[in-house]
Write an enzyme that holds these catalytic residues in place. Structure first.
Site, PDB file in Angstrom:
ATOM      1  N   CYS A  69      -1.654 -14.782  -3.003  1.00 35.00           N
ATOM      2  CA  CYS A  69      -1.379 -15.209  -1.628  1.00 35.00           C
ATOM      3  C   CYS A  69      -1.474 -16.729  -1.529  1.00 35.00           C
ATOM      4  O   CYS A  69      -1.746 -17.282  -0.473  1.00 35.00           O
ATOM      5  CB  CYS A  69      -2.297 -14.510  -0.634  1.00 35.00           C
ATOM      6  N   ASP A  85     -15.492  -5.441  -5.201  1.00 36.45           N
ATOM      7  CA  ASP A  85     -15.494  -6.621  -4.328  1.00 36.45           C
ATOM      8  C   ASP A  85     -16.877  -7.246  -4.374  1.00 36.45           C
ATOM      9  O   ASP A  85     -17.860  -6.573  -4.694  1.00 36.45           O
ATOM     10  CB  ASP A  85     -15.140  -6.219  -2.887  1.00 36.45           C
ATOM     11  N   ARG A  92       0.845  -1.210   0.000  1.00 34.40           N
ATOM     12  CA  ARG A  92       0.000   0.000   0.000  1.00 34.40           C
ATOM     13  C   ARG A  92       0.874   1.252   0.000  1.00 34.40           C
ATOM     14  O   ARG A  92       0.586   2.236  -0.682  1.00 34.40           O
ATOM     15  CB  ARG A  92      -0.933  -0.004   1.225  1.00 34.40           C
TER      16      ARG A  92
HETATM   17  N1  SAH Z   1      -6.740  -5.935  -1.194  1.00 32.06           N
HETATM   18  C1  SAH Z   1      -7.403  -6.136   0.074  1.00 32.06           C
HETATM   19  C2  SAH Z   1      -7.485  -7.601   0.469  1.00 32.06           C
HETATM   20  C3  SAH Z   1      -8.168  -8.499  -0.538  1.00 32.06           C
HETATM   21  S1  SAH Z   1      -8.789  -9.987   0.130  1.00 32.06           S
HETATM   22  C4  SAH Z   1      -6.719  -5.285   1.145  1.00 32.06           C
HETATM   23  O1  SAH Z   1      -5.625  -4.771   0.910  1.00 32.06           O
HETATM   24  O2  SAH Z   1      -7.288  -5.123   2.220  1.00 32.06           O
HETATM   25  C5  SAH Z   1      -9.714 -10.605  -1.181  1.00 32.06           C
HETATM   26  C6  SAH Z   1     -11.080  -9.947  -1.386  1.00 32.06           C
HETATM   27  O3  SAH Z   1     -11.623 -10.471  -2.585  1.00 32.06           O
HETATM   28  C7  SAH Z   1     -12.126 -10.221  -0.327  1.00 32.06           C
HETATM   29  O4  SAH Z   1     -12.603  -9.000   0.169  1.00 32.06           O
HETATM   30  C8  SAH Z   1     -13.264 -10.977  -1.056  1.00 32.06           C
HETATM   31  O5  SAH Z   1     -14.554 -10.547  -0.637  1.00 32.06           O
HETATM   32  C9  SAH Z   1     -13.044 -10.571  -2.466  1.00 32.06           C
HETATM   33  N2  SAH Z   1     -13.438 -11.493  -3.522  1.00 32.06           N
HETATM   34  C10 SAH Z   1     -13.295 -12.836  -3.590  1.00 32.06           C
HETATM   35  N3  SAH Z   1     -13.651 -13.303  -4.807  1.00 32.06           N
HETATM   36  C11 SAH Z   1     -14.012 -12.214  -5.531  1.00 32.06           C
HETATM   37  C12 SAH Z   1     -14.460 -12.025  -6.871  1.00 32.06           C
HETATM   38  N4  SAH Z   1     -14.580 -13.055  -7.716  1.00 32.06           N
HETATM   39  N5  SAH Z   1     -14.717 -10.780  -7.301  1.00 32.06           N
HETATM   40  C13 SAH Z   1     -14.589  -9.735  -6.455  1.00 32.06           C
HETATM   41  N6  SAH Z   1     -14.173  -9.842  -5.178  1.00 32.06           N
HETATM   42  C14 SAH Z   1     -13.894 -11.073  -4.728  1.00 32.06           C
END
Ligand code: SAH
Length: 397
Positions: A341, A251, A214
């Site tokens: 991840c 999301d 970030r």
């Molecule tokens: N970038 C974020 C963390 C991401 S975690 C940060 O820095 O805080 C992954 C996220 O993807 C979760 O919030 C989950 O709800 C979302 N997610 C999972 N599958 C998805 C999809 N197919 N399309 C959109 N969002 C999705």
């Protein structure tokens, strides 16, 4: 009472001698005594040589987690408190400070405390015990870290799926201090405010592991940013606090998007500069392309696509598909921030997937830097699989 002893099969002591902290069920030859769930056992090689002490998880494939590789070291409160102090000192040295009051204080195997995760958000400690051994040190951990940090509140988030493999029941909720008002605690990361739903959010409520990424985005963001898999908008807030004009967070979770909106407002950013879009990123990326939208930065931070090695092929296709769609949306000179991840996907493979996507998109891609674990998520040299998070930022011509 005599200490229970677990003897390994012939030749199966090698990884322990290299200080790998796990022993799988198939490596166990025999058990002397009757260790309870999570009890400490002495580990011996097949020839009887002592290898160290470990926590016994009778119902898990990871049957032993080593506390120490020294047979002369006792596993007691003093050992646990000394490890907690080392862990805390590392975070105070490299992460916590006047602008950052949230960090992963304890990262399990990486801090010599297998199965135990403790995160700090301002005055709230969030504790997760992923193994039977960790469960046994929970109370000592909470008492010691409260004393050392002065944290007013303790929340248990021992609700991860892995506990079932350990035969442990889920446990969660505020166990000390005042109830949480407004559904979230307020933490600071590099001077930015984030509301963290420690009771119901993912992990312990926030992706602390993306702090450095970030910060990198904040330093280089310009123009229009598309923040895919945004969760509570961490990357969007960072980009808007940097040089970005506008950000869209995508999301599937409405709750996460609502918290993203609140996080934008918490930082005094004009809400008109941020949009939350509820949807599946695969569809949204395609839809935005078809509508002729273009972006200066695209962030891809999807959930784990490959939970195990057998998922690697399918996961790779998913990562490539995403990168391809993201590249098509990038203006010339735009930046791609791409993450995985999945522990089963290593850095070389992940970069290779990006290279393939760039070829297919017909967009030369220049890697500008690797991204990954910040210092509060250390990776022991002897436990490389501890490095689950990989990423890079790159410029698309
Ligand atoms: N970038 C974020 C963390 C991401 S975690 C940060 O820095 O805080 C992954 C996220 O993807 C979760 O919030 C989950 O709800 C979302 N997610 C999972 N599958 C998805 C999809 N197919 N399309 C959109 N969002 C999705």
């Amino acid at each position: 009472m005599r200490e229970p002893v677990v003897r390994l099969k012939r030749g199966r002591d090698r990884s322990v001698r290299r200080r790998h902290p796990w022993v799988f069920s198939g490596a166990i030859d025999s058990v002397e005594g009757e260790p309870g769930v999570g009890a400490t056992v002495l580990v011996r090689a097949h020839d009887g040589a002592a290898l160290g002490r470990a926590a016994w998880s009778p119902s898990s494939q990871i049957r032993l987690r080593l506390w120490t590789f020294d047979e002369h070291t006792a596993v007691d409160d003093a050992l646990v408190c000394a490890r907690l102090d080392d862990a805390l000192a590392l975070r105070r040295r490299f992460v916590l400070g006047p602008h950052t009051d949230c960090a992963r204080l304890v990262f399990a195997e990486a801090d010599g405390l297998p199965g135990l995760v403790v995160d700090l958000y301002a005055d709230t400690l969030v504790v997760q015990c992923h193994s039977a051994g960790a469960e046994r040190i929970q109370d000592t951990t909470i008492a010691h870290l409260r004393e050392r940090t002065g944290a007013a509140r303790v929340v248990l988030r021992s609700d991860a799926e892995v506990r079932r493999l350990e035969g442990l029941e889920p446990k969660s909720g505020v166990v000390a201090g005042p109830p949480i008002e407004g559904g979230a605690v307020r933490a600071r990361e590099n001077g930015l405010a984030f509301l963290v739903d420690v009771e119901r959010g993912h992990k312990t409520g926030f992706y602390l592991d993306q702090r450095d990424s970030r910060a990198r985005l904040r330093a280089v963001a310009k123009g229009r940013v598309l923040n895919c898999f945004s969760y509570t908008g961490g990357f969007a807030v960072a980009a808007l606090a940097g040089g970005a004009e506008r950000a869209i967070s995508v999301d599937t979770s409405q709750g996460a998007l609502e918290l993203a909106e609140r996080n934008v407002a918490e930082n005094g950013v004009d809400p008109a500069r941020h949009d939350g879009l509820k949807g599946d990123c695969f569809d949204v990326l395609r839809g935005l392309y078809d509508e002729g939208e273009r972006f200066d930065v695209v962030v891809l931070d999807p959930p784990k696509f490959a939970p195990a090695a057998r998922h690697v092929e399918k996961a790779s296709r998913g990562y490539k598909d995403l990168a391809l769609r993201a590249l098509k949306l990038l203006s010339p000179g735009g930046l791609l921030f791409s993450f995985s991840c999945s522990g089963a996907i290593d850095r070389a493979l992940f970069r290779g997937i990006g290279a393939q996507a760039a070829l297919e998109a017909g967009r030369p891609l220049q890697l500008l830097g690797e991204l990954g674990h910040p210092p509060d998520h250390p990776v022991p040299a002897s436990f490389p699989e501890g490095e689950y998070l990989k990423g890079y930022w790159a410029l698309a011509r």
